[in-house]
Design a protein around this motif. Structure first.
Motif, short mmCIF file in Angstrom:
data_model
loop_
_atom_site.label_atom_id
_atom_site.label_comp_id
_atom_site.label_asym_id
_atom_site.label_seq_id
_atom_site.Cartn_x
_atom_site.Cartn_y
_atom_site.Cartn_z
N LEU A 80 -1.13 6.51 6.29
CA LEU A 80 -0.01 6.86 7.34
C LEU A 80 0.40 8.64 6.82
CD1 LEU A 80 1.00 4.76 9.23
CD2 LEU A 80 3.06 4.84 8.19
N GLY B 257 -2.37 2.98 2.13
CA GLY B 257 -1.90 2.88 2.89
C GLY B 257 -2.14 3.77 4.07
N ALA C 161 1.07 -0.93 0.00
CA ALA C 161 -0.15 0.07 0.26
C ALA C 161 1.30 1.02 0.00
CB ALA C 161 -0.63 -0.10 1.11
N PRO D 230 3.97 3.79 2.65
CA PRO D 230 2.59 4.18 2.74
C PRO D 230 2.52 6.32 2.93
CG PRO D 230 3.35 3.24 4.48
CD PRO D 230 4.62 3.34 3.44
#
Lengths: 282, 274
Positions: free
Chosen positions: A220, A218, A136, A230
Motif C-alpha cells: 500500500l 502489503g 503484511a 502496510p
C-alpha cells in the motif's frame, strides 16, 4: 613477453566490456527517465506524497522512505546477530561443529529470496496479523529481509575473523585473558572493517530485494505511521506495475530505478567513507 | 506501440526472415489487441507453430479497442478483445477462445456465506470496520485485498462494482492470483478477488479459502463458460472476414480440447469445460 602482453590486453578488453555493460544499463535507464524528469522536475517526484500514475501524480517519497526504512531496519536487526554468530563459530564451537555451521550459513546465503518471501507470507504475516491486522507490514518486511541478509554478514565477518593473525590469540592466552575478553575487546574490534563491509553488502541486497518485499509488506503506497502499517517499496512498485505501464507511467518507473541506482552508489560511498575513517584513525 | 513490443517484434521479424529462407512458402499472421488475451494467444501460437512450421503468428498488445479498430481496418489478420462485442461492432466476426471469471474469496473459517454487490462496494470503499455487519464474526475488522493497478482482474472486478479501478481501497495490494490466494489463506479476516480458475484449483489442493457466490450464482467454471456468472467476460478474437486459410487452421487448433491445458494454466476457463 608476448603472451604477457596478450593476456594483459585480453584482461583489459574483458574489464572494459564489463564496465561498458554497466554503463549501458545506466545509460538506458537514464535515457528512459530523463524525458519525464525534465518535464516535471525532480521536485514532482520527491515532494509529492501521492502515487497515482493514471492521474499523472508520481510522488515517490512514501516509497523512497519505505525502501530506506526497510533497509535500515533489516541491517539493524541482522548485524548484531550476525556478529555474535560469526564470533560463536570462530571461538566457541568445536572444529567439526564450526565446519557444519559454516556450511549451513553458506547454504542459507544461497537460498533464493522467493523462498524467504514464501516463508514470510505463510508463517510470519499470519503471526503478525494475530497481533495487529493486516499483518503484511513494514515490520514483516524488515524481519524477513533481516533473515535473508543475515548469512551474508556472517560470511563476511567470519572471513575477517579467520584472517586475524594467530599471534593475537596466542598472546591473549599467554596473558591469561579470558575468552570473552579476547572476543569482545580484541577480535571483534579488529574486524570492524569486515562488519562494515558485510553490513553494506547486506544493505545493498536489502534495498534491491523485490520478491520478498512484494510478498510481505502489503504494497500500500503510504507513509508508515507505525511498524504494523502496510507499505510499498520502490522495487515492489516497479515489479507490480512495469508489465502494465505505458508512456509517462513507464518513465516514472524508470525514474524510480534511477533513484535505486543512486541509493546503491550512496551505499558504496558510505562504505568507502567509513573504511577510510577507520584507516586514518583506527 | 511500446518499445519492448517493438524490440520483441523486430527479433521475431528477424527470426521469421531467417526462417523464410528455408521454408518453401510461409504465412505470417499479425494480431493486436487486449493485453489479457495476448498472452493466451501467444502461448497457443507457440504450440501451433511447432506443428505448423510454415505459419508464424505475431502478437502485439494495445488494448481491446485497438484490436477492434485494427481488425476493422484490415491492418491485422485478427484483433483480440477481452469483452463481449458492442452492438455497433456487429460487422466483425467473433470467435470466443475462452472465458475469464473473477470470484470473491474469503478464508475458509470465515462464516460469511455470500456478499452482495452493495456489500462489496462498501468493503472496497473502506466503509466496513466489522465483519459482524456483513454476517461474519463480530468484532473482527475485514482486511481488504486488491490487485495492483493495470491488472485485468482489477478492471473486471471494478467494472462489476461500477467503480473506477483507482478508487478501490484496500489494506493489501497484490500482484498475481497466487499471491492473493496465499494472502487470504493466511488471514481469517481477509477478503479478496482472484481469477476463478486459480481459486478453484487452490481449493481443490486444500488451500483454506472459500469462493463466494455472486447474485446467488455459485462460482463454477460452468457458470463462467456459459456467461451466467456476473463477474465474467469472453476472451474474443475478431476478424473482418470469416476466418479462412491459416487463421481458420489456428482457431480450430486453439479451440481443440487438446489445448485446454494452456487455457487452464493461465487461469482462464476453456469453452468446452475441462
Amino acid at each position: 613477453m608476448v603472451s604477457d602482453r596478450l593476456l594483459h590486453s585480453l584482461l583489459a578488453l574483458f574489464a572494459a566490456l564489463a564496465a561498458g555493460l554497466l554503463l549501458l544499463v545506466v545509460g538506458f535507464i537514464a535515457q528512459e527517465a530523463l524525458g519525464l524528469l525534465q518535464q516535471l522536475g525532480v521536485g514532482a517526484f520527491l515532494f509529492h506524497g501521492e502515487w497515482q500514475p493514471y492521474a499523472g501524480r508520481f510522488g515517490l517519497l512514501p516509497m523512497l522512505l519505505t525502501s530506506l526504512l526497510l533497509m535500515l531496519g533489516a541491517v539493524a536487526i541482522a548485524t548484531p546477530l550476525a556478529v555474535v554468530g560469526a564470533a560463536c563459530i570462530n571461538f566457541y564451537l568445536g572444529r567439526h561443529s564450526a565446519i557444519l555451521a559454516r556450511r549451513l550459513v553458506e547454504i542459507a546465503a544461497g537460498i533464493p529470496s522467493v523462498v524467504y518471501g514464501l516463508w514470510g507470507l505463510t508463517l510470519l504475516v499470519p503471526l503478525l496479523a494475530a497481533i495487529k491486522q493486516p499483518g503484511a507490514s513494514l515490520l514483516a518486511g524488515m524481519m524477513v529481509l533481516a533473515l535473508m541478509i543475515l548469512p551474508t554478514i556472517v560470511v563476511v565477518v567470519d572471513a575477517g575473523l579467520r584472517a586475524l593473525p594467530t599471534h593475537y590469540r596466542e598472546n591473549a592466552e599467554a596473558l591469561a585473558i579470558r575468552r570473552s575478553g579476547f572476543v569482545f575487546a580484541i577480535a571483534l574490534p579488529a574486524v570492524r572493517g569486515s562488519v562494515i563491509t558485510g553490513a553494506t553488502l547486506a544493505a545493498a541486497r536489502a534495498i534491491g530485494e523485490t520478491m520478498v518485499v512484494m510478498m510481505v509488506t502489503g504494497n500500500l503506497v503510504q507513509l508508515p505511521g507505525s511498524l504494523f502499517d502496510p507499505v510499498r517499496a520502490l522495487t515492489a512498485n516497479i515489479a507490480l506495475e512495469m508489465a502494465y505501464a505505458m508512456d509517462e507511467h513507464r518513465s516514472a518507473l524508470y525514474v524510480s530505478s534511477l533513484f535505486l541506482l543512486l541509493f546503491a552508489v550512496a551505499l558504496v560511498l558510505t562504505n568507502q567513507l567509513l573504511l577510510g575513517w577507520r584507516g586514518r584513525h583506527g | 506501440m511500446d518499445r519492448r513490443t517493438f524490440l520483441a517484434g523486430s527479433c521475431l521479424g528477424l527470426l521469421a526472415f531467417t526462417w523464410e529462407c528455408g521454408a518453401e512458402e510461409s504465412v505470417k499472421l499479425l494480431a493486436t489487441g487486449s493485453s489479457t488475451v495476448a498472452p493466451l494467444v501467444a502461448e497457443l501460437a507457440r504450440r501451433f507453430e511447432q506443428s505448423h512450421p510454415t505459419i508464424r503468428i505475431d502478437v502485439q498488445t494495445g488494448g481491446s479497442s485497438r484490436g477492434v479498430a485494427d481488425a476493422r481496418r484490415g491492418v491485422v489478420d485478427f484483433g483480440m478483445v477481452s469483452r463481449a462485442l458492442k452492438t455497433n461492432e456487429s460487422d466483425l466476426y467473433v470467435t470466443t477462445l475462452a472465458n475469464d471469471g473473477v470470484s470473491v474469496i474469503v478464508h475458509a473459517d470465515n462464516p460469511v456465506q455470500a456478499l452482495s454487490r452493495a456489500d462489496l462496494i462498501a468493503l472496497y470503499r473502506g466503509e466496513i470496520d466489522d465483519w459482524g455487519r456483513l454476517g461474519g464474526k463480530v468484532g473482527e475488522p475485514p482486511v481488504v485485498v486488491t490487485k495492483a493497478a493495470g491488472r485485468s482482474t482489477l478492471e473486471l472486478f471494478a467494472s462489476y462494482l461500477e467503480m473506477p479501478p483507482e478508487e478501490l481501497k484496500a489494506a493489501i495490494v497484490i500482484g498475481d492470483n497466487q499471491q492473493g490466494i496465499k494472502t487470504v489463506a493466511g488471514n481469517p479476516n481477509a477478503v479478496g478477488y482472484v481469477s476463478i480458475g486459480a481459486a478453484l484449483q487452490a481449493m481443490a489442493a486444500g488451500t483454506p479459502i472459500k469462493v463466494l457466490p455472486m447474485n446467488g450464482i455459485p462460482a463454477t467454471l460452468e457458470a463462467v463458460a456459459d456467461g451466467s456468472f456476473p463477474i465474467s467476460r469472453p476472451l474474443n478474437v475478431v476478424t473482418r472476414q470469416p476466418p479462412n486459410g491459416a487463421l481458420a487452421q489456428f482457431l480450430d487448433f486453439a479451440l481443440a480440447q487438446a489445448q485446454s491445458d494452456i487455457v487452464v494454466a493461465m487461469s482462464f476457463v476453456p469453452r468446452h469445460g475441462q
